[in-house]
Design an enzyme around this catalytic site. Structure first.
Site, PDB file in Angstrom:
ATOM      1  N   SER A  91       0.821  -1.220   0.000  1.00 38.85           N
ATOM      2  CA  SER A  91       0.000   0.000   0.000  1.00 38.85           C
ATOM      3  C   SER A  91       0.853   1.266   0.000  1.00 38.85           C
ATOM      4  O   SER A  91       0.457   2.279  -0.571  1.00 38.85           O
ATOM      5  CB  SER A  91      -0.940   0.015   1.210  1.00 38.85           C
ATOM      6  OG  SER A  91      -0.210  -0.070   2.420  1.00 38.85           O
ATOM      7  N   HIS A  92       2.003   1.243   0.670  1.00 36.20           N
ATOM      8  CA  HIS A  92       2.890   2.406   0.734  1.00 36.20           C
ATOM      9  C   HIS A  92       4.306   1.952   0.397  1.00 36.20           C
ATOM     10  O   HIS A  92       4.737   0.875   0.829  1.00 36.20           O
ATOM     11  CB  HIS A  92       2.902   3.023   2.135  1.00 36.20           C
ATOM     12  CG  HIS A  92       1.592   3.611   2.551  1.00 36.20           C
ATOM     13  ND1 HIS A  92       0.464   2.840   2.769  1.00 36.20           N
ATOM     14  CD2 HIS A  92       1.220   4.894   2.795  1.00 36.20           C
ATOM     15  CE1 HIS A  92      -0.537   3.620   3.128  1.00 36.20           C
ATOM     16  NE2 HIS A  92      -0.117   4.873   3.154  1.00 36.20           N
ATOM     17  N   ASN A  93       5.020   2.775  -0.352  1.00 37.56           N
ATOM     18  CA  ASN A  93       6.392   2.442  -0.724  1.00 37.56           C
ATOM     19  C   ASN A  93       7.178   3.744  -0.869  1.00 37.56           C
ATOM     20  O   ASN A  93       6.868   4.560  -1.740  1.00 37.56           O
ATOM     21  CB  ASN A  93       6.402   1.647  -2.038  1.00 37.56           C
ATOM     22  CG  ASN A  93       7.776   1.084  -2.369  1.00 37.56           C
ATOM     23  OD1 ASN A  93       8.725   1.211  -1.593  1.00 37.56           O
ATOM     24  ND2 ASN A  93       7.887   0.455  -3.523  1.00 37.56           N
TER      25      ASN A  93
END
Length: 339
Positions: A91-93
């Site tokens: 979901s987040h990177n």
């Protein structure tokens, strides 16, 4: 943003689960319902608001999740990040200022063919990353980005609730799928979702209220494009805290409005920082000032701030949930094979 800062604050806090939620917002702000809707549409078009939607807790949906950090050679970070983004559970990177320079959140569905650990190892092997850490949540003190404060050092009381997982009913699973999209900016948005789900509007409202009561649905709210909204500095402060002090320190840090996330996480031979706190400021100095204040007040000596350099991916943690385990596995293996 100008005159619409009050509206932005309002929709970040929580949008009520009621037939006409934008009417309720308008009443509180002395705005007409139609004006609220039109302004929100404008703020989305201008990329101040990223999305307005339900925010679900992946753990309460039965998913296994963790924060993961890779140590990547600088010249390869874009390629590695692109590969990691193939996984639908990421979901987040972010690229961050640290020797472990690529940080991402990963969730895998119940009964997945590959465990979370095996998934991370496969990722690392495919892109030639030898050093990585899997930093699982031990305890959550706070979660939720709300850029509604003037000063990072403003305080608030964070309510802690016991989370008890139980599998979702079929109708609840279908509801989560339907509500993954942005909230319709119309007078009766829940009616639009109820049509897609094939139930009456009030039934959908009651289902969503039930999910919220059980902490599966955290809230319905707006998420901003931080930088476009003026919040330039995204800093993850990590702390090495004695085990017996973690609860006291975690609660203290979580009560700052400028802290959006605060977790105790696992440690290992190469990573000794067990407390994580995400902070958002208008510049680096604001974040660094809050970190120093916390360190001085609690006599914490071993800590650092990992500022974000680049955002490679960001979406709600539940954007692709829930999906069949086989579909997730097929998608990911396809990405591995083609990379």
């Amino acid at each position: 943003m100008g005159d619409y800062e009050s509206l932005l604050k309002e929709v970040q806090q929580e949008i009520l689960i009621t037939q006409r939620p934008f009417l309720s917002i308008g009443d509180r702000l002395s705005m007409k319902e139609e004006e609220v809707i039109e302004v929100l549409k404008t703020l989305k078009q201008e990329k101040i608001i990223r999305q307005i939607s339900p925010i679900y807790d992946t753990r309460m949906l039965g998913y296994d999740s963790s924060l993961v950090a890779f140590r990547v050679e600088p010249g390869k970070i874009e390629d590695v990040a692109r590969f990691i983004n193939f996984h639908p559970g990421v979901s987040h990177n972010y690229e961050r200022e640290d020797e472990f320079n690529l940080w991402f959140t990963l969730a895998v569905p119940p009964n997945a063919p590959l465990s979370l650990e095996d998934t991370v190892r496969l990722m690392a092997q495919k892109v030639g990353v030898k050093d990585f850490v899997i930093l699982r949540t031990v305890r959550m003190f706070k979660i939720g980005v709300r850029l509604t404060y003037e000063n990072l050092e403003e305080r608030e009381e964070v309510e802690e609730r016991e989370l008890i997982y139980r599998p979702l009913e079929d109708i609840e699973i279908r509801l989560v799928k339907v509500t993954q999209e942005d909230m319709p900016l119309v007078k009766r948005p829940f009616l639009e979702w109820s049509k897609k789900l094939g139930v009456k509007e009030q039934e959908l409202i009651e289902l969503m209220r039930s999910l919220k009561e059980r902490c599966i649905l955290r809230r319905i709210g707006a998420i901003l494009f931080h930088k476009r909204a003026g919040w330039i500095a995204n800093g993850m402060a990590v702390w090495n805290v004695e085990k017996e002090r973690v609860e006291k320190v975690g609660r203290f840090i979580a009560d700052f409005k400028g802290v959006s996330h605060c977790y105790e996480r696992t440690i290992n031979a190469v990573w000794r920082y067990n407390l994580f706190s995400m902070m958002h400021g208008r510049d680096r100095g604001e974040v660094e000032s809050l970190v120093r204040k916390i360190a001085e007040e609690l006599s914490l000596k071993d800590y650092k701030v990992l500022f974000s350099k680049r955002e490679f991916k960001k979406k709600k943690g539940s954007d692709t949930l829930p999906r069949s385990s086989n579909l997730w596995y097929r998608d990911f293996i396809g990405a591995v094979s083609s990379f």
